[in-house]
Design a protein around this motif. Structure first.
Motif, PDB file in Angstrom:
ATOM      1  N   THR A 101       0.742  -1.086   0.458  1.00  0.00           N
ATOM      2  CA  THR A 101       0.194  -0.035   0.116  1.00  0.00           C
ATOM      3  C   THR A 101       1.009   0.925   0.415  1.00  0.00           C
ATOM      4  O   THR A 101       1.893   1.584   0.668  1.00  0.00           O
ATOM      5  CB  THR A 101      -0.781  -0.103   1.330  1.00  0.00           C
ATOM      6  OG1 THR A 101      -2.262  -1.492   1.382  1.00  0.00           O
ATOM      7  CG2 THR A 101      -2.347   1.360   1.745  1.00  0.00           C
ATOM      8  N   CYS A 102       0.352   2.119  -1.082  1.00  0.00           N
ATOM      9  CA  CYS A 102       1.874   3.624  -0.659  1.00  0.00           C
ATOM     10  C   CYS A 102       1.211   4.229  -0.139  1.00  0.00           C
ATOM     11  O   CYS A 102       0.367   4.818   0.934  1.00  0.00           O
ATOM     12  CB  CYS A 102       0.811   3.773  -2.666  1.00  0.00           C
ATOM     13  SG  CYS A 102       2.280   5.316  -2.732  1.00  0.00           S
ATOM     14  N   ASP A 103       2.482   4.686   0.832  1.00  0.00           N
ATOM     15  CA  ASP A 103       2.436   5.035   1.884  1.00  0.00           C
ATOM     16  C   ASP A 103       1.735   6.889   1.452  1.00  0.00           C
ATOM     17  O   ASP A 103       1.246   7.670   2.541  1.00  0.00           O
ATOM     18  CB  ASP A 103       3.329   5.883   2.322  1.00  0.00           C
ATOM     19  CG  ASP A 103       4.615   4.142   3.199  1.00  0.00           C
ATOM     20  OD1 ASP A 103       3.643   3.971   3.166  1.00  0.00           O
ATOM     21  OD2 ASP A 103       5.636   4.374   3.057  1.00  0.00           O
ATOM     22  N   GLY A 104       1.420   7.095   0.185  1.00  0.00           N
ATOM     23  CA  GLY A 104       1.363   8.731  -0.126  1.00  0.00           C
ATOM     24  C   GLY A 104      -0.166   8.694  -0.700  1.00  0.00           C
ATOM     25  O   GLY A 104      -1.042   9.468  -0.100  1.00  0.00           O
ATOM     26  N   PRO A 152       8.578  -5.328  -3.678  1.00  0.00           N
ATOM     27  CA  PRO A 152       9.173  -6.321  -2.499  1.00  0.00           C
ATOM     28  C   PRO A 152       9.001  -6.102  -1.096  1.00  0.00           C
ATOM     29  O   PRO A 152       8.983  -6.815  -0.460  1.00  0.00           O
ATOM     30  CB  PRO A 152      10.028  -7.185  -3.227  1.00  0.00           C
ATOM     31  CG  PRO A 152      10.735  -5.557  -4.299  1.00  0.00           C
ATOM     32  CD  PRO A 152       9.546  -5.683  -4.651  1.00  0.00           C
ATOM     33  N   THR A 153       8.924  -4.696  -1.107  1.00  0.00           N
ATOM     34  CA  THR A 153       9.412  -3.607   0.145  1.00  0.00           C
ATOM     35  C   THR A 153       8.258  -2.738   0.294  1.00  0.00           C
ATOM     36  O   THR A 153       8.316  -2.213  -0.783  1.00  0.00           O
ATOM     37  CB  THR A 153      10.831  -3.328   0.373  1.00  0.00           C
ATOM     38  OG1 THR A 153      10.919  -2.290  -0.715  1.00  0.00           O
ATOM     39  CG2 THR A 153      11.573  -4.020   0.436  1.00  0.00           C
ATOM     40  N   PRO A 154       7.695  -1.852   1.195  1.00  0.00           N
ATOM     41  CA  PRO A 154       6.900  -1.245   1.082  1.00  0.00           C
ATOM     42  C   PRO A 154       6.985   0.050   0.747  1.00  0.00           C
ATOM     43  O   PRO A 154       8.453   0.167   0.821  1.00  0.00           O
ATOM     44  CB  PRO A 154       6.803  -1.064   2.930  1.00  0.00           C
ATOM     45  CG  PRO A 154       6.757  -2.115   3.767  1.00  0.00           C
ATOM     46  CD  PRO A 154       7.989  -2.598   3.101  1.00  0.00           C
ATOM     47  N   GLY A 155       6.655   1.192   0.855  1.00  0.00           N
ATOM     48  CA  GLY A 155       7.407   2.285   0.162  1.00  0.00           C
ATOM     49  C   GLY A 155       6.147   3.494  -0.651  1.00  0.00           C
ATOM     50  O   GLY A 155       4.936   2.841  -1.076  1.00  0.00           O
ATOM     51  N   HIS A 156       6.289   3.550  -1.560  1.00  0.00           N
ATOM     52  CA  HIS A 156       5.959   5.011  -2.144  1.00  0.00           C
ATOM     53  C   HIS A 156       4.962   3.301  -3.708  1.00  0.00           C
ATOM     54  O   HIS A 156       6.196   2.878  -4.159  1.00  0.00           O
ATOM     55  CB  HIS A 156       6.168   5.945  -2.839  1.00  0.00           C
ATOM     56  CG  HIS A 156       6.028   7.090  -1.626  1.00  0.00           C
ATOM     57  ND1 HIS A 156       5.603   7.520  -1.138  1.00  0.00           N
ATOM     58  CD2 HIS A 156       7.278   6.652  -0.928  1.00  0.00           C
ATOM     59  CE1 HIS A 156       5.257   8.134   0.331  1.00  0.00           C
ATOM     60  NE2 HIS A 156       7.084   7.875   0.420  1.00  0.00           N
ATOM     61  N   CYS A 157       3.828   4.440  -4.349  1.00  0.00           N
ATOM     62  CA  CYS A 157       4.324   4.224  -5.751  1.00  0.00           C
ATOM     63  C   CYS A 157       4.889   4.818  -7.503  1.00  0.00           C
ATOM     64  O   CYS A 157       5.641   5.645  -6.655  1.00  0.00           O
ATOM     65  CB  CYS A 157       2.256   3.727  -6.141  1.00  0.00           C
ATOM     66  SG  CYS A 157       1.631   5.639  -6.621  1.00  0.00           S
ATOM     67  N   ARG A 158       4.660   4.218  -8.148  1.00  0.00           N
ATOM     68  CA  ARG A 158       6.011   4.426  -8.893  1.00  0.00           C
ATOM     69  C   ARG A 158       4.993   6.343  -9.465  1.00  0.00           C
ATOM     70  O   ARG A 158       6.072   7.011  -9.308  1.00  0.00           O
ATOM     71  CB  ARG A 158       5.147   4.468 -10.401  1.00  0.00           C
ATOM     72  CG  ARG A 158       6.107   4.617 -11.616  1.00  0.00           C
ATOM     73  CD  ARG A 158       6.155   3.632 -12.506  1.00  0.00           C
ATOM     74  NE  ARG A 158       5.698   2.918 -12.999  1.00  0.00           N
ATOM     75  CZ  ARG A 158       5.721   2.015 -13.742  1.00  0.00           C
ATOM     76  NH1 ARG A 158       4.528   2.042 -14.837  1.00  0.00           N
ATOM     77  NH2 ARG A 158       5.711   0.124 -13.374  1.00  0.00           N
ATOM     78  N   ASP A 159       3.499   6.403  -9.134  1.00  0.00           N
ATOM     79  CA  ASP A 159       3.409   7.872 -10.046  1.00  0.00           C
ATOM     80  C   ASP A 159       3.607   8.933  -8.189  1.00  0.00           C
ATOM     81  O   ASP A 159       3.824   9.882  -9.088  1.00  0.00           O
ATOM     82  CB  ASP A 159       1.406   8.158  -9.366  1.00  0.00           C
ATOM     83  CG  ASP A 159       1.074   7.915 -10.775  1.00  0.00           C
ATOM     84  OD1 ASP A 159       1.629   7.335 -12.046  1.00  0.00           O
ATOM     85  OD2 ASP A 159       0.143   7.000 -10.947  1.00  0.00           O
ATOM     86  N   CYS A 160       3.560   8.145  -6.956  1.00  0.00           N
ATOM     87  CA  CYS A 160       4.499   9.034  -5.792  1.00  0.00           C
ATOM     88  C   CYS A 160       5.640   9.545  -6.539  1.00  0.00           C
ATOM     89  O   CYS A 160       6.103  10.329  -5.658  1.00  0.00           O
ATOM     90  CB  CYS A 160       3.780   8.548  -4.597  1.00  0.00           C
ATOM     91  SG  CYS A 160       1.996   8.694  -4.447  1.00  0.00           S
ATOM     92  N   ARG A 161       6.657   8.309  -6.900  1.00  0.00           N
ATOM     93  CA  ARG A 161       8.138   8.085  -6.198  1.00  0.00           C
ATOM     94  C   ARG A 161       8.319   9.435  -7.487  1.00  0.00           C
ATOM     95  O   ARG A 161       9.102  10.299  -7.522  1.00  0.00           O
ATOM     96  CB  ARG A 161       8.364   7.127  -6.540  1.00  0.00           C
ATOM     97  CG  ARG A 161       8.891   6.440  -5.879  1.00  0.00           C
ATOM     98  CD  ARG A 161       9.572   4.732  -5.716  1.00  0.00           C
ATOM     99  NE  ARG A 161       9.189   4.199  -7.580  1.00  0.00           N
ATOM    100  CZ  ARG A 161       8.515   2.849  -7.178  1.00  0.00           C
ATOM    101  NH1 ARG A 161       8.257   3.014  -5.982  1.00  0.00           N
ATOM    102  NH2 ARG A 161       8.498   2.248  -8.858  1.00  0.00           N
ATOM    103  N   ASN A 162       7.540   9.431  -9.085  1.00  0.00           N
ATOM    104  CA  ASN A 162       7.620  10.477  -9.979  1.00  0.00           C
ATOM    105  C   ASN A 162       7.442  11.858  -9.067  1.00  0.00           C
ATOM    106  O   ASN A 162       8.170  12.977  -9.695  1.00  0.00           O
ATOM    107  CB  ASN A 162       6.951  10.367 -11.104  1.00  0.00           C
ATOM    108  CG  ASN A 162       7.363   9.099 -11.256  1.00  0.00           C
ATOM    109  OD1 ASN A 162       8.506   8.206 -11.268  1.00  0.00           O
ATOM    110  ND2 ASN A 162       6.474   7.797 -12.373  1.00  0.00           N
ATOM    111  N   ALA A 163       6.089  11.996  -8.853  1.00  0.00           N
ATOM    112  CA  ALA A 163       5.764  13.453  -7.932  1.00  0.00           C
ATOM    113  C   ALA A 163       7.144  14.048  -7.214  1.00  0.00           C
ATOM    114  O   ALA A 163       6.597  15.041  -6.911  1.00  0.00           O
ATOM    115  CB  ALA A 163       4.423  13.438  -7.388  1.00  0.00           C
TER     116      ALA A 163
END
Length: 354
Positions: free
Chosen positions: A321-324, A332-343
């Motif tokens: 689940t995206c944290d943002g 494989p690990t929790p974090g942000h999705c692709r769109d949030c990482r790009n933003a």
């Protein structure tokens, strides 16, 4: 009583050896002694020729040499029409049985010569033309020398020269050659322009493949040997033809032990060795050796061999689940999705540019 019956045919059927077939043709073969023609099965059973062409080829083979076999001549002799005969002749010509060639005669006439070959495939093989041997040359007979003239006449004519004697000796010399010159010289072999003949049929004495060895058990124990010997000795109770000597039983016992070692039931071995025996059976030991060798079953599979193979495990990437934005994505690990990482990546870049 008024129905005609061919009793001679029925009597001939009863004289045929062996059981008659239930269906199909039954041949009564009576050898020919005169007025017959040899026809090969390659023509009688030709798959590419029609029945009319096969029958016409047989008719042509039975005719004497020099008989006219043109279309009109055959149509006048046989009930078939000219078109049917012409089509059959074209079939025979296409398959090599018939050949028509135009020949110029010495008197200026042009004739069509028809050649029929009863086996055209044999003409494709190179052949060696046999040379005729030269006729033996007999030496000329030796003539006796002419008698010499009497002495009184020679004395009466002393002026006559001795030429006749010399001429007579010269004439006699070629007529009486030496013994070593009378033998005719062997003719020189003519040069062969054709290829040498190559036999396409293998020789009848081809080397035989060695027979496979008898199967042997991993360990011939006394129990296995006793059971195999008893099974072989008991075969004559189930099949009278399988009477084995002690030497044959000693040679075949290890093979039967190999069958027993592979957990084969004795009834199965007995059925395999006694089922469908040839009649008459001349060599029982050879037949049993062949069956024990060729029909040897494989060892029984173990429990591990019968178990189903384990399926390969496929690594599946879990959902995160995206944290943002609280969006589900695979990682494989929790974090942000692709769109949030790009933003997040574009935000510091724009601030630095401003």
């Amino acid at each position: 009583m008024d129905t005609p019956q061919n009793t001679a045919l029925m009597r001939a059927l009863t004289e045929l050896p062996g059981p008659l077939p239930v269906r199909g043709v039954i041949h009564i073969v009576i050898p020919h002694t005169d007025r017959f023609t040899v026809v090969g099965n390659h023509l009688a059973q030709h798959a590419g020729l029609s029945t009319v062409a096969v029958g016409l080829a047989v008719r042509i083979q039975s005719l004497p040499q020099g008989t006219e076999i043109g279309i009109k001549a055959l149509a006048a002799r046989f009930p078939e029409g000219e078109k049917l005969i012409a089509a059959a002749l074209r079939e025979l010509e296409a398959h090599g049985y018939l050949r028509r060639a135009v020949t110029n005669l010495p008197n200026g006439r042009i004739v069509t010569r028809t050649v029929f070959c009863n086996q055209p495939t044999a003409l494709l093989c190179p052949r060696v033309v046999a040379q005729r041997p030269a006729p033996p040359q007999t030496p000329p007979p030796v003539q006796d020398p002419a008698p010499e003239p009497p002495a009184p006449e020679a004395a009466a004519a002393p002026q006559a020269p001795a030429l006749p004697d010399v001429q007579q000796e010269q004439e006699q010399e070629p007529e009486a050659p030496a013994p070593q010159e009378q033998a005719p010289e062997a003719p020189a072999p003519a040069p062969q322009d054709h290829a040498p003949f190559v036999a396409r049929v293998p020789p009848p004495t081809a080397p035989r493949q060695p027979s496979p060895p008898l199967p042997q058990p991993r360990e011939l124990t006394a129990e296995l040997d006793r059971a195999a010997t008893a099974l072989l000795s008991d075969l004559r109770r189930h099949a009278r033809q399988l009477v084995l000597s002690e030497n044959d039983i000693r040679q075949l016992a290890p093979a039967v032990a190999a069958w027993l070692e592979r957990d084969t039931h004795p009834d199965t071995i007995r059925h395999t060795l006694t089922n469908d025996l040839p009649q008459p059976l001349r060599h029982p030991a050879k037949l049993l050796k062949h069956r024990l060798t060729v029909l040897l079953p494989p060892p029984l599979p173990g429990a591990d061999d019968l178990a189903a193979p384990a399926r390969p495990r496929i690594a599946v990437t879990p959902f995160q689940t995206c944290d943002g934005c609280e969006r589900a994505f695979r990682a494989p690990t929790p974090g942000h999705c692709r769109d949030c990482r790009n933003a997040h990546a574009h935000g510091p870049a724009q601030a630095a540019a401003a």
